[in-house]
Design a protein around this motif. Structure first.
Motif, PDB file in Angstrom:
ATOM      1  N   LYS A  27       0.826  -1.201   0.000  1.00 38.39           N
ATOM      2  CA  LYS A  27       0.000   0.000   0.000  1.00 38.39           C
ATOM      3  C   LYS A  27       0.866   1.259   0.000  1.00 38.39           C
ATOM      4  CE  LYS A  27      -2.237  -1.757   3.491  1.00 38.39           C
ATOM      5  NZ  LYS A  27      -3.109  -1.922   4.671  1.00 38.39           N
ATOM      6  N   LYS A  31       0.783   4.130  -2.975  1.00 38.41           N
ATOM      7  CA  LYS A  31       0.479   5.527  -2.663  1.00 38.41           C
ATOM      8  C   LYS A  31       1.635   6.437  -3.044  1.00 38.41           C
ATOM      9  CE  LYS A  31      -2.710   4.526   1.146  1.00 38.41           C
ATOM     10  NZ  LYS A  31      -2.941   4.652   2.604  1.00 38.41           N
ATOM     11  N   ARG A  32       2.852   5.974  -2.813  1.00 37.76           N
ATOM     12  CA  ARG A  32       4.007   6.788  -3.177  1.00 37.76           C
ATOM     13  C   ARG A  32       4.110   6.961  -4.685  1.00 37.76           C
ATOM     14  NH1 ARG A  32       8.585   3.691  -4.211  1.00 37.76           N
ATOM     15  NH2 ARG A  32       7.557   3.965  -6.200  1.00 37.76           N
ATOM     16  N   LYS A  35       1.538   9.582  -5.907  1.00 38.48           N
ATOM     17  CA  LYS A  35       1.470  10.780  -5.052  1.00 38.48           C
ATOM     18  C   LYS A  35       1.073  12.041  -5.812  1.00 38.48           C
ATOM     19  CE  LYS A  35       6.446  11.882  -5.339  1.00 38.48           C
ATOM     20  NZ  LYS A  35       6.738  10.928  -6.414  1.00 38.48           N
ATOM     21  N   TYR A  42      -8.115   5.909  -0.941  1.00 36.13           N
ATOM     22  CA  TYR A  42      -7.734   4.506  -0.902  1.00 36.13           C
ATOM     23  C   TYR A  42      -8.585   3.765   0.126  1.00 36.13           C
ATOM     24  CZ  TYR A  42      -3.678   6.429  -3.320  1.00 36.13           C
ATOM     25  OH  TYR A  42      -2.864   7.095  -4.198  1.00 36.13           O
ATOM     26  N   ILE A  51      -8.377   1.773  -5.230  1.00 36.86           N
ATOM     27  CA  ILE A  51      -8.017   3.165  -5.489  1.00 36.86           C
ATOM     28  C   ILE A  51      -9.280   3.864  -5.973  1.00 36.86           C
ATOM     29  CG2 ILE A  51      -6.578   4.737  -6.833  1.00 36.86           C
ATOM     30  CD1 ILE A  51      -4.602   2.399  -7.192  1.00 36.86           C
TER      31      ILE A  51
END
Length: 404
Positions: A27, A31-32, A35, A42, A51
């Motif tokens: 996760k 997310k990174r 970004k 999420y 997502i």
């Protein structure tokens, strides 16, 4: 309309008590990587991760997800409540939005993960199919070879309807399995080995042995370009490249050692250096692109004699692959055209006419006693250049005083 991306973890489903640490890293990586898409939300539910698009362009997100290790597959889906009438309406809407032409066949495939749901999978598929036949003219079913499959995923958190699966890289989350030292030459094999290592969740640091003036700046640039292709797949979209000045060691080998043993001694020196760097920089293993029987240094006798100088594990992802299989992977990850640029590395510049294919450890040790290789190794490590490679750019990070 499509409102989310449904992500499947695949191999992570095999994990037991430590599953959470892998899914948490997965996760974090997703997310990174996303970004820059500020509207996204999420949702984490058991072995699914969602997502929520909130209007973001899914076509810009798909290529990013395709490069994230640990994702088995993903789908663009529409969510609705689990009421059968709402599922019917949603299914009709999704099918109409994705009809390829007027003359296509379809089937409905239901995954009933919510075992408390009153209808079984086949009953749900039949209900939905009947509703679709009533509302779309000339619709044709084919349960064996349909042009389009309408998928219904019934889970505790809702019903999800989609028509297409995107294949992910699979493997394990980036960086989840520890750090390794990748010996990279610039050829086809070693970068593919690095890709497979990253795909399996390993944090890769690259080591390249340079022998100027016998190898050129173009040879080093080729390695940099290869690793920059690999960086988007990594945990932080970056790789450190350690450039080892190898000229003095290589010249000493060819000045003092038997010609047929030069390749063996050279590889033993490289392994010694890679192990020392790995142990001092947190590496747990050495990765390379060796392939059984491909060249003289890759016979079983050669492998045994060469790796006998180190205690660190050696991982060879390509060991049993055919060359055609390796080339196929290199084409898929867009490294092949870079790898075949006509710039030689130190392994090819000094190749003897008749290298020993069955070298003995005792003979190799006898050859090495002819020169002070320990001092030369110390000097090479002292003068290592480290380049930090990031997606789209690179820069010198630090030199010898900051290595350890």
């Amino acid at each position: 309309m499509i409102d989310r991306i449904l992500i499947r973890y695949g191999e992570l489903s095999l994990k037991k008590s430590n599953r959470k640490q892998f899914t948490d890293r997965m996760k974090f990586t997703i997310k990174r990587a996303l970004k820059d898409f500020e509207k996204l939300d999420y949702l984490d539910c058991s072995m699914r991760f969602y997502i929520i698009l909130n209007g973001e362009d899914e076509n810009k997100i798909i290529p990013i997800l395709e490069k994230i290790p640990g994702i088995y597959s993903f789908s663009l889906a529409e969510r609705c409540d689990k009421d059968i009438d709402m599922i019917k309406e949603c299914a009709l809407r999704v099918l109409k939005e994705n009809m390829p032409n007027k003359n296509f066949t379809f089937k409905v495939d239901t995954n009933r993960a919510d075992k408390n749901y009153p209808l079984h999978s086949l009953e749900i598929s039949q209900e939905i199919a009947r509703y679709l036949f009533k509302n779309i003219d000339n619709l044709k079913a084919d349960v064996h070879h349909p042009d389009l499959t309408l998928n219904i995923d019934l889970r505790d958190e809702g019903a999800f309807i989609y028509v297409k699966n995107y294949q992910g890289l699979g493997g394990l989350p980036a960086g989840s399995m520890g750090k390794v030292e990748l010996m990279i030459s610039g050829g086809i094999d070693s970068i593919v080995a690095g890709f497979l290592a990253v795909r399996k969740g390993l944090h890769v640091e690259a080591i390249h042995f340079a022998s100027p003036p016998y190898t050129s700046d173009n040879s080093l640039q080729k390695v940099i370009d290869l690793l920059e292709v690999l960086t988007p797949y990594t945990e932080y979209q970056s790789i450190n490249l350690l450039v080892v000045p190898f000229t003095k060691i290589q010249k000493a080998i060819y000045d003092y050692c038997r010609d047929d043993y030069c390749i063996t001694i050279m590889r033993r020196m490289m392994y010694r250096i890679a192990e020392r760097l790995g142990k001092n920089r947190g590496g747990n293993a050495i990765i390379n692109g060796e392939n059984i029987g491909q060249v003289a240094s890759q016979t079983l006798e050669s492998i045994n004699t060469i790796e006998s100088v180190v205690s660190m594990p050696i991982i060879r992802p390509l060991a049993t692959m055919d060359k055609s299989e390796i080339i196929e992977i290199s084409r898929k990850i867009n490294t092949y055209d870079i790898s075949i640029r006509p710039y030689e590395d130190c392994c090819t510049v000094f190749v003897p006419k008749h290298p020993q294919i069955k070298p003995r450890p005792d003979m190799a040790e006898a050859q090495e006693k002819k020169f002070d290789y320990e001092t030369l190794i110390d000097e090479a490590i002292t003068n290592i250049r480290i380049i930090s490679l990031k997606t789209g750019k690179h820069f010198d990070l630090f030199l010898k005083d900051d290595i350890f």
